[in-house]
Each structure stands twice: as C-alpha cells, then as structure tokens.
Write a protein that holds these residues in place. Structure first.
Motif, PDB file in Angstrom:
ATOM      1  N   ALA A  65      30.925  -7.876  16.412  1.00  0.00           N
ATOM      2  CA  ALA A  65      29.667  -8.073  17.133  1.00  0.00           C
ATOM      3  C   ALA A  65      28.481  -7.857  16.202  1.00  0.00           C
ATOM      4  CB  ALA A  65      29.607  -7.108  18.315  1.00  0.00           C
ATOM      5  N   ALA A  66      28.620  -6.930  15.271  1.00  0.00           N
ATOM      6  CA  ALA A  66      27.533  -6.659  14.328  1.00  0.00           C
ATOM      7  C   ALA A  66      27.223  -7.884  13.476  1.00  0.00           C
ATOM      8  CB  ALA A  66      27.906  -5.474  13.438  1.00  0.00           C
ATOM      9  N   ALA A  67      28.265  -8.606  13.059  1.00  0.00           N
ATOM     10  CA  ALA A  67      28.054  -9.808  12.255  1.00  0.00           C
ATOM     11  C   ALA A  67      27.330 -10.876  13.064  1.00  0.00           C
ATOM     12  CB  ALA A  67      29.394 -10.338  11.748  1.00  0.00           C
ATOM     13  N   ALA A  68      27.698 -11.020  14.348  1.00  0.00           N
ATOM     14  CA  ALA A  68      27.039 -12.004  15.200  1.00  0.00           C
ATOM     15  C   ALA A  68      25.565 -11.647  15.411  1.00  0.00           C
ATOM     16  CB  ALA A  68      27.762 -12.105  16.542  1.00  0.00           C
ATOM     17  N   GLU A  69      25.291 -10.379  15.642  1.00  0.00           N
ATOM     18  CA  GLU A  69      23.905  -9.962  15.864  1.00  0.00           C
ATOM     19  C   GLU A  69      23.086 -10.039  14.585  1.00  0.00           C
ATOM     20  OE1 GLU A  69      23.698  -6.282  17.994  1.00  0.00           O
ATOM     21  OE2 GLU A  69      24.987  -6.999  19.605  1.00  0.00           O
ATOM     22  N   ALA A  70      23.731  -9.781  13.447  1.00  0.00           N
ATOM     23  CA  ALA A  70      23.019  -9.908  12.166  1.00  0.00           C
ATOM     24  C   ALA A  70      22.594 -11.357  11.922  1.00  0.00           C
ATOM     25  CB  ALA A  70      23.905  -9.416  11.021  1.00  0.00           C
ATOM     26  N   ALA A  71      23.363 -12.292  12.497  1.00  0.00           N
ATOM     27  CA  ALA A  71      23.020 -13.708  12.354  1.00  0.00           C
ATOM     28  C   ALA A  71      21.997 -14.175  13.383  1.00  0.00           C
ATOM     29  CB  ALA A  71      24.289 -14.550  12.480  1.00  0.00           C
ATOM     30  N   GLY A  72      21.580 -13.270  14.264  1.00  0.00           N
ATOM     31  CA  GLY A  72      20.531 -13.596  15.216  1.00  0.00           C
ATOM     32  C   GLY A  72      20.994 -13.925  16.618  1.00  0.00           C
ATOM     33  N   PHE A  73      22.285 -13.777  16.909  1.00  0.00           N
ATOM     34  CA  PHE A  73      22.791 -14.060  18.254  1.00  0.00           C
ATOM     35  C   PHE A  73      22.599 -12.856  19.171  1.00  0.00           C
ATOM     36  CE2 PHE A  73      25.113 -16.986  15.541  1.00  0.00           C
ATOM     37  CZ  PHE A  73      25.093 -18.167  16.277  1.00  0.00           C
ATOM     38  N   HIS A  74      22.442 -13.133  20.474  1.00  0.00           N
ATOM     39  CA  HIS A  74      22.342 -12.097  21.496  1.00  0.00           C
ATOM     40  C   HIS A  74      23.626 -12.056  22.314  1.00  0.00           C
ATOM     41  CE1 HIS A  74      17.712 -12.819  21.349  1.00  0.00           C
ATOM     42  NE2 HIS A  74      18.119 -12.001  20.407  1.00  0.00           N
ATOM     43  N   PRO A  75      24.022 -10.888  22.826  1.00  0.00           N
ATOM     44  CA  PRO A  75      25.275 -10.802  23.602  1.00  0.00           C
ATOM     45  C   PRO A  75      25.187 -11.532  24.936  1.00  0.00           C
ATOM     46  CG  PRO A  75      24.099  -8.700  23.640  1.00  0.00           C
ATOM     47  CD  PRO A  75      23.382  -9.563  22.658  1.00  0.00           C
ATOM     48  N   PHE A 132      32.577  -4.357   3.294  1.00  0.00           N
ATOM     49  CA  PHE A 132      32.246  -4.507   4.717  1.00  0.00           C
ATOM     50  C   PHE A 132      31.901  -5.953   5.050  1.00  0.00           C
ATOM     51  CE2 PHE A 132      32.599  -0.143   5.524  1.00  0.00           C
ATOM     52  CZ  PHE A 132      32.371   0.104   6.876  1.00  0.00           C
ATOM     53  N   VAL A 133      31.108  -6.590   4.189  1.00  0.00           N
ATOM     54  CA  VAL A 133      30.753  -7.984   4.441  1.00  0.00           C
ATOM     55  C   VAL A 133      31.991  -8.872   4.357  1.00  0.00           C
ATOM     56  CG1 VAL A 133      29.444  -9.945   3.557  1.00  0.00           C
ATOM     57  CG2 VAL A 133      28.368  -7.699   3.685  1.00  0.00           C
ATOM     58  N   GLU A 134      32.886  -8.576   3.420  1.00  0.00           N
ATOM     59  CA  GLU A 134      34.103  -9.369   3.256  1.00  0.00           C
ATOM     60  C   GLU A 134      35.015  -9.252   4.469  1.00  0.00           C
ATOM     61  OE1 GLU A 134      38.145  -9.425   0.466  1.00  0.00           O
ATOM     62  OE2 GLU A 134      36.370  -8.286  -0.182  1.00  0.00           O
ATOM     63  N   HIS A 135      35.199  -8.039   4.991  1.00  0.00           N
ATOM     64  CA  HIS A 135      36.188  -7.812   6.046  1.00  0.00           C
ATOM     65  C   HIS A 135      35.611  -7.839   7.454  1.00  0.00           C
ATOM     66  CE1 HIS A 135      39.490  -6.920   3.327  1.00  0.00           C
ATOM     67  NE2 HIS A 135      38.661  -6.201   2.613  1.00  0.00           N
ATOM     68  N   LEU A 136      34.327  -7.526   7.604  1.00  0.00           N
ATOM     69  CA  LEU A 136      33.737  -7.456   8.946  1.00  0.00           C
ATOM     70  C   LEU A 136      32.555  -8.387   9.136  1.00  0.00           C
ATOM     71  CD1 LEU A 136      33.818  -3.587   9.497  1.00  0.00           C
ATOM     72  CD2 LEU A 136      35.427  -5.275  10.358  1.00  0.00           C
ATOM     73  N   GLY A 137      32.057  -8.967   8.042  1.00  0.00           N
ATOM     74  CA  GLY A 137      30.944  -9.888   8.159  1.00  0.00           C
ATOM     75  C   GLY A 137      29.598  -9.224   8.327  1.00  0.00           C
ATOM     76  N   ALA A 138      29.515  -7.911   8.133  1.00  0.00           N
ATOM     77  CA  ALA A 138      28.255  -7.179   8.297  1.00  0.00           C
ATOM     78  C   ALA A 138      28.277  -5.934   7.423  1.00  0.00           C
ATOM     79  CB  ALA A 138      28.035  -6.789   9.759  1.00  0.00           C
ATOM     80  N   THR A 139      27.099  -5.448   7.072  1.00  0.00           N
ATOM     81  CA  THR A 139      26.973  -4.261   6.234  1.00  0.00           C
ATOM     82  C   THR A 139      27.241  -2.997   7.053  1.00  0.00           C
ATOM     83  OG1 THR A 139      24.624  -3.996   6.713  1.00  0.00           O
ATOM     84  CG2 THR A 139      25.220  -5.412   4.839  1.00  0.00           C
ATOM     85  N   PRO A 140      27.495  -1.865   6.388  1.00  0.00           N
ATOM     86  CA  PRO A 140      27.681  -0.618   7.136  1.00  0.00           C
ATOM     87  C   PRO A 140      26.498  -0.266   8.031  1.00  0.00           C
ATOM     88  CG  PRO A 140      28.420  -0.342   4.872  1.00  0.00           C
ATOM     89  CD  PRO A 140      27.763  -1.679   4.940  1.00  0.00           C
ATOM     90  N   ILE A 141      25.280  -0.494   7.538  1.00  0.00           N
ATOM     91  CA  ILE A 141      24.088  -0.183   8.348  1.00  0.00           C
ATOM     92  C   ILE A 141      24.054  -1.042   9.601  1.00  0.00           C
ATOM     93  CG2 ILE A 141      21.574  -0.429   8.410  1.00  0.00           C
ATOM     94  CD1 ILE A 141      22.391   2.095   7.067  1.00  0.00           C
ATOM     95  N   ARG A 142      24.372  -2.324   9.469  1.00  0.00           N
ATOM     96  CA  ARG A 142      24.356  -3.207  10.624  1.00  0.00           C
ATOM     97  C   ARG A 142      25.430  -2.795  11.636  1.00  0.00           C
ATOM     98  NH1 ARG A 142      21.295  -5.823  13.759  1.00  0.00           N
ATOM     99  NH2 ARG A 142      20.148  -6.457  11.887  1.00  0.00           N
TER     100      ARG A 142
END
Length: 481
Positions: A65-75, A132-142
């Motif tokens: 979900a963090a990767a999706a939100e980092a890309a600008g999507f809303h739940p 984190f970006v490789e395996h989850l698509g988002a940084t630890p902070i995100r």
C-alpha cells in the motif's frame, strides 16, 4: 495521473499476469500481498475488491500500500484498501527487509531515523533504502508513514477519540503534519473522514476503544484459543465465551484487552481499556503479534505440504498460527517454570507470582486483577512467597536481572540465531527452552522448540516455517517436549 500502466513495482516476483489471475479469482489468500492502482481514477484497491477492475492497460500493480500511495493513489473506499492485512513479514527475499519491517512495526521510525534503523540491522542506510524499494516498492520512511496513516484512519472510523488525541496515538508530532498526511494519502481531511463514518451499535454499547484487525484466511481460531486457554494465568488472562482477555502494561500504563473473532469479516475485534492512549499503536501491534496476524497461511501451507508427513494435517487443519505473547519477559518466566509447546507451566505458581509481585489493575473485564510482574519486581525478590524455589527461582531472578540491566532484550531486529544466543546467556536456559522463547516472544517463524531426537527424520525441509511445523506436530502427536 502520470504513472505508467501495465507495470509492477516492488518485488521481482510481482508479475502482472499472475496478479490478474489472482485478482479475477477474488481469492482472499492473496489479500494484502499486492494492490491494483487504477490510473484513470487515482484509486488503489485490494485484490478482493468487489468493484470490477479497470482495463488491464489502465492498471498498475504495487507490492505494498505504501508503494501505491507513494505513486499518488488513494485507497478505495469500497474495499477499504487502507484496512487490508499488513505487508507480510516474509515479503521479498531479503531477511534484512523482513527484520527491518518488524522494527518499523514496533515504532523504530516513530522517534528514530533510517540511519539508526539501518544500524540495527547491520547495513548502511543507502543500501537499506535500495532493498526496500526493490522488494516493497517504497522506502522505509514511506512504509512507516503509510502505517501511521492507516492506523489513524482505523481510529477515525472505529472510535470516538478526539482528532488531536488520535493524531498523537498514531505517532504524528503535530496536527498540521497529521492533516497533511491524511489529505495526501486519503484525499480527504480527517474531519471529513470522521463525518462519513458509520458507528456500529455494538461499539456504542461497550466501554474502551474498539479496533478491528484484518488477517489473511484461513485462520484457525479454535486451535489458537485452546492453546492460550491451557496456559492462561488466573487474574492476568482468561478465555471465556470464545474470547481471549488479559491485562496489559505498556510505558507504565496498565489496562486490559478483550479479543473476539469476527469470521465473516475476516477480522479480530479488539476492545482496549486504558486510562490514556498514547501507546495505542504499540498495543495494537502487540495484539497482532499474539495472534500472528501477519502470517501468510497460503505461503506456509504450500511449503509444509511438500512433506508427506505433514501434508494430511496441514490440509485437515488449515490456518494454524504460532501464538505469541504480550511481553517477552513473561514468555521467558513461563519457560523457566517449565512451560513448553506441549507442557503447561504450573499455572497455580504463575497466578501466585502475579498476585504477589504484579501490579493491581482496575478493569471492567471480569476476572482480571493483576498485570504480570515487571523484571525489576523479581530481580531480587524472595520467590518463596509465591512457592517458587530452587533452580526455577534462580533462573527467574537471573532472567529478571538480565532484562533489567538490558543484557537481554527482545529486539525484533535479531534473527533466530541471535535470539537464541541472547536468551542462552542466562544460566539454566537450555536450547529447547530458548527456542520456545524465540517462537513466542520474538515471533521467530523458524524456531523449533522440540527435541530433534523426538522427530524421526531431519526437519530442514520445513525451513523457514519450522515453528508452524511444530504447532502442527503438537496438534497431531501431542509431543512431550
């Protein structure tokens, strides 16, 4: 939205064609393992969303979900994507990512930074971000921000906490930061989300806060509840009317929890009673650990079913979890008194220990009277007052001193080898005892608290899920360990 469609982000194994196949099936076992972002609407959904997905050319897949939100999507509001089961602990192929995720869940980035987190898992901060970006698509902070936002949204929808108090409970340092994060992630300010919520009558009639925690099915609630019932300490815990209750203490604040199973919604309903709620997020994460809500039973069963010795039991009893415990020190004391996977500790002695040295707790939940003793309460105590003497008393005092002096900590950054080695520095703690503590206190999925001589053949084929194999063996053979 300027996001390339038809692609996937995070985890090399996240293939769009596989995601589509799982999404078309609406199979609940894949819930929370990946998310679909619709470029045309700017909304991301769970794989189980009842709303038909957009055309394949307009869908982008995300590992979290963090990767999706980092890309600008809303739940999505229909499938409540923000309330989906959290990122599984096995996500990706990196053990470092798994350990760092566990630390983030415990609040490592609420007061610390990525550099400190990286030091705790033994690598550089730049390398940790890359993993984190490789395996989850988002940084630890995100990942940490998304966790706080989703927790806050749950509180907005499920409780009557004032917005200012709610923001503090979710780990935000100011209302301005909270409002910005919620608006960015959800597309609505907190006050509007509160206005749109629907409060159930059941919630209105009960004291305390009501929190709903999702899990990936199947979930063998009867097995988990029976395990906890056989080990319940009078005054500290109880299992009654298909619910688990216990006293809790965190950051010097004592209270109680009650946990029930809502099978139709694939959720646990948790009632929390505390005089104040600054540590609410930590309370919720500990409840998740007790009931092993971050497990992926499909992944575990697939591995264990490869062994013909286990396959019939795994098939007949899907969704067995590894029971955790509220506090690591409590798990160690129980083990020191003889509790093992198939052996109950002397519950009378534990109840006496709690009444004699534990802090009294005032709770509306019937039968709960004391919190489990703190390490500093037992470090130099005369345990004979609780009818605990000899080697067991010496082990408990040694454990209490080691925890009080921070020689022994229950740090989520440790792997199985480190966890067992750390526990075994305490005199009198053997290998099987240490493995049982690692399984329940550290949530270590590969701990195996059964003597190797009692298993007919090697158990290496069960890695990294040997703790789950042990639970299946316990249920099948009633092994004495």
């Amino acid at each position: 939205m300027d996001v390339p469609a038809g692609q996937s982000y995070g985890r090399p194994d996240l293939q769009p064609d596989v995601c589509w196949e799982a999404a078309y099936s609406r199979d609940a076992r894949f819930d929370g393992r990946f998310f679909a972002g619709a470029v045309t609407t700017g909304v991301y959904c769970r794989s189980t969303c009842p709303v038909p997905f957009a055309k394949p050319g307009n869908i982008t897949w995300y590992a979290s979900a963090a990767a999706a939100e980092a890309a600008g999507f809303h739940p999505c509001r229909r499938c409540r994507a923000a309330a989906s089961p959290g990122t599984p602990a096995w996500a990706g192929t990196s053990a470092v990512v798994s350990r760092a995720l566990r630390l983030i869940v415990e609040g490592a980035l609420d007061s610390g930074n990525v550099e400190e987190l990286a030091n705790r898992v033994g690598i550089g901060s730049r390398h940790l971000r890359r993993l984190f970006v490789e395996h989850l698509g988002a940084t630890p902070i995100r990942i940490a921000i998304t966790r706080r936002v989703h927790f806050a949204r749950n509180l907005i929808e499920e409780t009557d906490l004032p917005i200012t108090q709610l923001a503090a409970c979710a780990g935000f340092r100011s209302i301005r930061q909270f409002n910005h994060a919620m608006l960015t992630a959800a597309g609505e300010p907190p006050t509007e989300l509160r206005r749109m919520r629907v409060v159930s009558q059941a919630h209105a009639r009960r004291s305390g806060l009501l929190i709903r925690l999702a899990y990936r099915p199947p979930f063998h609630w009867p097995c988990l509840l029976a395990f906890l019932a056989r080990r319940a300490i009078a005054g500290v815990e109880s299992v009654h009317a298909n619910a688990y209750r216990r006293t809790i203490e965190i950051d010097g604040v004592a209270g109680a929890i009650e946990v029930r199973h809502a099978a139709a919604e694939r959720q646990l309903v948790v009632r929390i009673e505390l005089p104040r709620y600054e540590s609410l997020m930590q309370v919720v994460e500990r409840v998740r650990r007790i009931f092993d809500l971050d497990a992926d039973p499909f992944q575990i069963a697939s591995r264990l079913s490869c062994d013909p010795r286990l396959k019939p039991t795994v098939t007949a009893h899907p969704g067995i979890r590894v029971p955790g415990i509220w506090d690591g020190f409590e798990a160690a004391v129980r083990a020191a008194l003889g509790e093992r996977l198939a052996d109950e500790a002397p519950r009378a002695a534990l109840a006496k220990l709690a009444r004699t040295f534990g802090r009294p707790v005032t709770a509306s939940i019937h039968g709960l009277t004391h919190a489990f003793p703190r390490p500093e309460d037992l470090a130099e105590a005369d345990l004979g007052a609780a009818q605990i003497r000899g080697a067991a008393a010496s082990r408990i005092r040694a454990l209490a001193r080691a925890v009080s002096q921070r020689v022994l900590t229950f740090d989520a950054s440790m792997d199985l080898h480190d966890a067992v080695a750390r526990v075994r520095v305490v005199p009198g703690i053997g290998e099987e005892m240490a493995a049982y503590i690692a399984m329940r206190a550290f949530g270590e999925p590969d701990a195996f608290p059964i003597a190797a001589a009692k298993i007919p053949r090697a158990v290496e084929c069960w890695r990294p899920w040997r703790a789950y194999a042990a639970m299946y063996l316990y249920g099948r053979y009633q092994l004495r360990v």
